[in-house]
Design an enzyme around this catalytic site. Structure first.
Site, PDB file in Angstrom:
ATOM      1  N   GLU A 161     -56.263 -62.044 -17.224  1.00  0.00           N
ATOM      2  CA  GLU A 161     -56.542 -62.238 -18.654  1.00  0.00           C
ATOM      3  C   GLU A 161     -55.971 -61.025 -19.355  1.00  0.00           C
ATOM      4  OE1 GLU A 161     -57.604 -61.639 -22.086  1.00  0.00           O
ATOM      5  OE2 GLU A 161     -59.620 -61.227 -21.346  1.00  0.00           O
ATOM      6  N   CYS A 203     -60.481 -58.870 -26.717  1.00  0.00           N
ATOM      7  CA  CYS A 203     -59.252 -59.660 -26.634  1.00  0.00           C
ATOM      8  C   CYS A 203     -59.367 -60.918 -27.485  1.00  0.00           C
ATOM      9  CB  CYS A 203     -58.946 -60.011 -25.183  1.00  0.00           C
ATOM     10  SG  CYS A 203     -60.329 -60.737 -24.299  1.00  0.00           S
TER      11      CYS A 203
END
Length: 519
Positions: A288, A322
């Site tokens: 990720e 994020c």
């Protein structure tokens, strides 16, 4: 005994529940007394002290040492992989129920010591009380959810019947995994990746973020207390540049679970793709790697709700998620009134030390991040119109004002590059279709949100807004385990969908067994 159905861990209410507030205050006082202690690295259960030390600091008070850690080198990294490889021989054959019990016992320890873990997050990574509480709650959720998922995945899975044969499928573990978590969710993401690896029968070399080794060590201790055998998880604090390539490139490394920046993630993926001498498998990377996330606000949106959720998404944990909203794409018809409301709301945000409950925003993680974010703000001032913020906030910590820059071009640097700080670019779009095109114009594809009352536009966004996690009429942060499996497209990673029913499959390989029946 049957395990009850999974439910998300309830969040604390520090504003309205005096008991929650008192417990947090007490935990902060208790943990303050532990700051600065020295801790070893751990390989195969052995505590090892090294001459080289790694220090973690409180970003609200940068002179305050949170913890001192023995730092691994390349030789110790090699040793950790080999010890994990040895432990895999027994752990991979340990009954699934024992591995599940390890997660459930560890979860119970986190629940019992919840506010102590939260206090450590406040001190080590500058999380405000609600953000620290959500981090710990998510860690508990991962342990509970993956324990149940492993139970469902275990055993023999029936296949299409074939006359004269008895066929079934089972999922088996991969081997040694390298777990590299980020500093921004240093408990939740670390726990999620580690728990998924361990409960499926793999062993782990855990390399925590150099900004957050203390909270990682406390989780490691909880695993040990819950009964984890030596070598199943090995605790290896060190800068990534010192041991990262050794761990990822080792021929006995079977997979890498990584969360962090795009540049580091791409390097990990490239290195893992190279076959080392003696390697007999294709390594798996579960990555990720960040985002450049947008919230579209249409002309018919509930404007006050949209403003509030944009603010929460952009400035929660100082924009260091994020999933954070770093671009508000607003339709022309309401652009000016949206900006007026947004400015008023952002200017109500208070910034200060994270251990004090009255502040909505705490510090950014370190001096390097602060410098980078301030440089982006200066770039932004030349690429748009500064609405509010624009510089440092008062105090000795790494404090930055929540910053809004309007009239930004969709292709400007601050509209394209991940800033990872409290900076919001506001982009004007002539209509909804144009807004959707702008939302898709970055290299990332993690989260996004749309505020509209038009069902057809919602459906169009569901089809055409290319992100792994899309939210309609709500914020683009705050994914819940089980409810919002998390992971994105393009340069946001491998769409691993953490917290989803399929996540554990990434840590296993499927084996079919076909037996011809003899009559």
């Amino acid at each position: 005994m049957a395990v009850p159905e999974f439910k998300n861990e309830p969040l604390s209410d520090f504003k309205n529940n005096p008991a929650h507030r008192r417990r947090m205050e007490y935990a902060l006082d208790e943990i303050r007394e532990e700051l600065g202690r020295e801790h070893p690295l751990v390989i195969g259960g052995e505590r090892i002290k090294t001459p080289a030390k790694l220090h973690s600091y409180n970003p609200s008070h940068p002179d305050q040492v949170v913890g001192v850690f023995s730092q691994a080198d390349a030789a110790l990294a090699e040793r950790a992989v080999l010890r994990a490889d040895e432990a895999f021989k027994t752990w991979s054959r340990t009954p699934v129920q024992k591995r599940v019990d390890l997660l459930l016992k560890t979860s119970k320890l986190l629940v019992e010591r919840r506010y102590y873990y939260e206090a450590r997050l406040v001190y080590e990574v500058g999380k405000t009380w609600p953000e620290a509480d959500a981090d710990v709650a998510e860690a508990i959720d991962f342990l509970e959810f993956y324990a149940r998922a492993a139970t469902r995945l275990s055993g023999l899975h029936p296949l299409t019947p074939v006359q004269g044969e008895k066929n079934h499928l089972r999922y088996i573990p991969l081997g040694v995994g390298i777990v590299i978590p980020p500093w921004n969710f240093p408990l939740a993401i670390l726990v999620g990746m580690t728990a998924a690896a361990v409960v499926t029968g793999n062993t782990v070399v855990l390399k925590p973020s150099s900004d957050a080794p203390a909270i990682a060590f406390k989780f490691f201790e909880a695993l040990e207390e819950a009964g984890m055998p030596p070598g199943v998880v090995n605790f290896l604090p060190a800068p990534g540049g010192t041991v990262g390539d050794v761990l990822v490139g080792h021929p006995r490394t079977r997979f890498v679970a990584f969360t962090g920046s795009k540049d580091v993630g791409l390097h990990v993926n490239e290195l893992a793709a190279k076959t080392a001498p003696g390697q007999v498998w294709v390594k798996r990377v579960i990555a990720e790697m960040g985002g450049k996330d947008s919230i579209i606000v249409d002309a018919d949106a509930e404007l006050d709700d949209a403003v509030e959720d944009v603010v929460v998404s952009a400035f929660g944990y100082q924009g260091q998620k994020c999933s954070a909203c770093s671009r508000a794409i607003v339709v022309d018809a309401i652009y000016d009134v949206f900006l007026q409301k947004l400015q008023k709301r952002v200017e109500q945000i208070t910034v200060g030390p994270a251990d004090r409950a009255e502040f909505y925003m705490g510090p950014v993680i370190n001096a390097k991040a602060k410098k980078s974010i301030l440089e982006y703000i200066e770039v932004g001032k030349s690429q748009g119109r500064l609405v509010t913020g624009g510089g440092e906030a008062p105090g000795a910590g790494h404090f930055i004002q929540p910053t809004v820059i309007a009239d930004v071009s969709p292709t400007a640097r601050i509209a394209q590059e991940e800033i990872f700080g409290p900076v919001l670019a506001v982009i004007r779009a002539p209509n909804f279709d144009a807004a959707l095109t702008i939302a898709n114009n970055t290299a990332y594809g993690l989260t996004g949100a749309v505020f509209t009352q038009d069902r057809r536009k919602m459906e169009k966004a569901a089809e055409e807004f290319f992100v792994g996690n899309l939210y309609l009429n709500r914020k683009c942060t705050g994914a819940l385990v089980g409810a919002h499996p998390f992971g994105g497209f393009n340069m946001s990673g491998t769409d691993s969908k953490a917290g989803g029913q399929d996540y554990l499959l990434l840590f296993t390989q499927a084996k079919t067994i076909a037996e011809k029946m003899i009559f």
